[in-house]
Design an enzyme around this catalytic site. Structure first.
Site, PDB file in Angstrom:
ATOM      1  N   CYS A  89      25.378  73.847  34.896  1.00 46.64           N
ATOM      2  CA  CYS A  89      23.993  73.378  34.824  1.00 46.64           C
ATOM      3  C   CYS A  89      23.094  74.165  35.793  1.00 46.64           C
ATOM      4  CB  CYS A  89      23.931  71.878  35.056  1.00 46.64           C
ATOM      5  SG  CYS A  89      22.405  71.158  34.403  1.00 46.64           S
ATOM      6  N   TYR A  90      22.572  73.554  36.869  1.00 44.70           N
ATOM      7  CA  TYR A  90      21.765  74.313  37.835  1.00 44.70           C
ATOM      8  C   TYR A  90      22.561  75.519  38.334  1.00 44.70           C
ATOM      9  CZ  TYR A  90      19.251  75.518  42.148  1.00 44.70           C
ATOM     10  OH  TYR A  90      18.571  76.192  43.130  1.00 44.70           O
TER      11      TYR A  90
ATOM     12  N   GLU B  37      32.477  68.126  33.392  1.00 44.72           N
ATOM     13  CA  GLU B  37      33.200  67.160  34.229  1.00 44.72           C
ATOM     14  C   GLU B  37      33.026  65.720  33.782  1.00 44.72           C
ATOM     15  OE1 GLU B  37      29.182  67.693  36.328  1.00 44.72           O
ATOM     16  OE2 GLU B  37      30.504  68.826  35.021  1.00 44.72           O
TER      17      GLU B  37
ATOM     18  N   ASP C 223      43.629  51.431  51.264  1.00 45.23           N
ATOM     19  CA  ASP C 223      43.594  52.616  52.132  1.00 45.23           C
ATOM     20  C   ASP C 223      44.389  52.399  53.419  1.00 45.23           C
ATOM     21  OD1 ASP C 223      41.901  53.558  50.188  1.00 45.23           O
ATOM     22  OD2 ASP C 223      40.074  53.216  51.328  1.00 45.23           O
TER      23      ASP C 223
ATOM     24  N   LYS D  17      40.223  58.064  45.899  1.00 49.87           N
ATOM     25  CA  LYS D  17      40.834  56.736  45.773  1.00 49.87           C
ATOM     26  C   LYS D  17      42.002  56.730  44.786  1.00 49.87           C
ATOM     27  CE  LYS D  17      40.189  52.364  47.033  1.00 49.87           C
ATOM     28  NZ  LYS D  17      39.988  51.992  48.427  1.00 49.87           N
TER      29      LYS D  17
ATOM     30  N   HIS E  67      27.649  69.745  31.223  1.00 47.08           N
ATOM     31  CA  HIS E  67      28.521  69.193  32.282  1.00 47.08           C
ATOM     32  C   HIS E  67      29.937  68.948  31.746  1.00 47.08           C
ATOM     33  CE1 HIS E  67      25.508  68.467  35.432  1.00 47.08           C
ATOM     34  NE2 HIS E  67      24.670  68.302  34.431  1.00 47.08           N
TER      35      HIS E  67
ATOM     36  N   GLY F 140      22.244  70.268  39.840  1.00 49.58           N
ATOM     37  CA  GLY F 140      21.317  69.797  40.868  1.00 49.58           C
ATOM     38  C   GLY F 140      19.952  69.582  40.243  1.00 49.58           C
TER      39      GLY F 140
END
Length: 511
Positions: A82-83, A171, A227, A367, A169, A55
């Site tokens: 991180c944060y 990710e 979708d 998705k 990070h 963040g």
């Protein structure tokens, strides 16, 4: 459906959805929730693990997002990113300070591979750093498990309490072994079994829909997009002819798309399929309109009116299907599911159609998971992996006013472009690509004759999140073939441009 759960607590990080997707790629179900989710709610959900996101705030500032310190006493493993790592340290008695050197970008980190989090990793690896604060003093009982040249605490842990934190990070793709770290957290520390698989999700969903609907009637507005198509087929597998799909062909679809959608849904699946051909009605409403927002509103409102008229012929239905997917839910209120975006899919239809309840079978999926579910359901690959297409269709890929002739031009040009991109083997590597019709006409020469025709613009971008994008570096050879074919085969075009602009400053679509 009972399944293992990992919670991602969001502290305002830009990568919140990305963390959740990485967890799910490891076959563990995951939900994003606000940092202020109550302890009672967390206990009730009984997650296998909790991940704190990054963040933009600083933990020592007034008003910065914080969670209850008691979260660390629940016995649930926590990974701070991180944060999130700074917050964990701050709440547990460590010190967080402003870094003398801001770390941003790819950085070499040295790891203690005896840590369960870094098991089977290289001792040094490239990670993505993005921070202005750093942990200057670790909390009591913690040990440092990762460091860089300018960051003495790149990772820390208190293994007996299952508390882990990383300053980088894991990710993002720039962190070379990030997925392995997340997998280690899930399997080595949270002891997950990995029960989140698309085949079982599809099976369980069909069973749940059957039980919920019973012998009642269900209505679905089918756009032909991924979708709504996957949602419709899932419901059809559960209840067959109790489902009616209304497909509104507004004449602004890609070349042959209406016929393709009709062929798939009429022949391959057991449902009531109604195609409403209202091309002329839409063209009449759009005649002379060139403002993009007005075009969008006209298409949206007219779609609802047509759907309403057809729905009234059917009478009262018990359920309305919407193709809401998980990013819609997150963006509309971080898991506070009472808030639903008004603009996704058929937003607004509930005001017009007589029904009792909404079914959203894809509400939990990202998705890429929707596409996997589509393949599990037997939907053809060309529909499952079709290019993103805006609700107003070609109305916003034709600059200026819309006429049937212009629609024909762009349908033909776009079909040639997509065909050549596929032939060159680039269709799976580009984020989004399409042709648009500019409002520019210019002088040309064809067959010794002067022409005064339109220019087509080709667009191709690479993007992971559709929030930002870079223009794709297409081979000149491919662009040359596409250009030659369009000016020779499409009546009314004498020039082709390639759009090299990224997002920002441009958008991906033209209007």
């Amino acid at each position: 459906m009972e399944r293992e759960l990992v919670i991602v607590l969001d502290f305002g990080g830009q990568y919140n959805q990305l963390i959740a997707r990485r967890v799910r790629e490891c076959n563990v179900y995951c939900e994003v929730m606000s940092y202020d989710t109550s302890l009672e709610k967390i206990k009730e959900l009984d997650p296998k693990g909790i991940i704190f996101t990054g963040g933009p705030a600083s933990v020592y500032e007034d008003g910065s997002p914080k969670c209850d310190k008691e979260i660390f006493e629940l016995g649930i493993p926590v990974l701070g990113i991180c944060y999130g790592s700074q917050l964990m340290s701050h709440l547990l008695g460590g010190e967080v300070s402003k870094a003398p050197v801001r770390e941003y970008g790819k950085t070499e980190v040295t790891f203690d591979t005896t840590s369960k989090l870094f098991q089977d990793l290289s001792e040094t690896s490239i990670c993505w750093m993005s921070h202005t604060d750093f942990i200057s003093e670790i909390p009591e009982g913690f040990r440092i498990t990762g460091r860089t040249d300018s960051c003495p605490v790149a990772a820390l842990e208190k293994a007996d309490q299952k508390l882990y934190a990383v300053q980088f990070h894991p990710e993002v793709v720039h962190t070379q072994e990030g997925t392995q770290m997340i997998s280690n957290f899930l399997y080595n520390i949270c002891e997950c079994t990995g029960d989140w698989k698309m085949d079982s999700f599809v099976e369980d969903s069909i069973k749940a829909i059957k039980e919920k609907v019973g012998d009642k009637k269900v209505l679905c507005a089918l756009s032909g997009g991924v979708d709504s198509s996957v949602a419709a087929v899932m419901i059809a597998k559960a209840i067959g002819k109790q489902l009616t799909c209304i497909f509104v062909d507004h004449g602004l679809l890609r070349k042959n798309e209406g016929d393709e959608v009709e062929a798939i849904f009429s022949n391959q699946f057991d449902l009531n399929f109604i195609r409403v051909n209202v091309q002329e009605r839409f063209y009449a409403k759009l005649a002379g309109v060139s403002d993009p927002e007005t075009k969008r509103k006209i298409v949206g409102e007219e779609f609802i009116r047509v759907f309403e008229e057809e729905a009234k012929k059917i009478g009262v239905v018990d359920y309305l299907v919407q193709g809401t997917i998980y990013p819609d839910v997150i963006e509309s209120g971080l898991g506070k599911s009472a808030v639903i975006k008004s603009h996704h899919n058929v937003g607004g239809l509930p005001d017009y159609v007589d029904f009792k309840e909404i079914i959203e079978p894809l509400r939990d999926l990202f998705k890429d998971e929707v596409r996997k579910a589509g393949l599990e359901l037997g939907i053809p690959e060309n529909l499952v992996f079709r290019q993103p297409f805006p609700g107003p269709g070609l109305a916003i890929r034709i600059i200026g006013d819309i006429t049937p002739e212009k629609v024909q031009i762009i349908q033909d040009a776009d079909a040639i472009y997509r065909e050549e991109i596929a032939k060159a083997g680039l269709d799976k590597t580009i984020g989004q690509y399409f042709a648009a019709l500019t409002n520019m006409r210019s002088v040309g020469v064809m067959g010794d004759e002067r022409t005064y025709d339109y220019a087509v613009a080709l667009r191709a971008v690479n993007t992971s999140d559709f929030m930002t994008a870079e223009s794709a570096d297409l081979p000149w050879e491919v662009l040359g073939i596409v250009t030659s074919r369009i000016v020779n085969e499409v009546k009314g075009v004498n020039r082709v441009f390639y759009d090299c602009t990224g997002k920002p400053p441009a958008t991906i679509e033209f209007e």
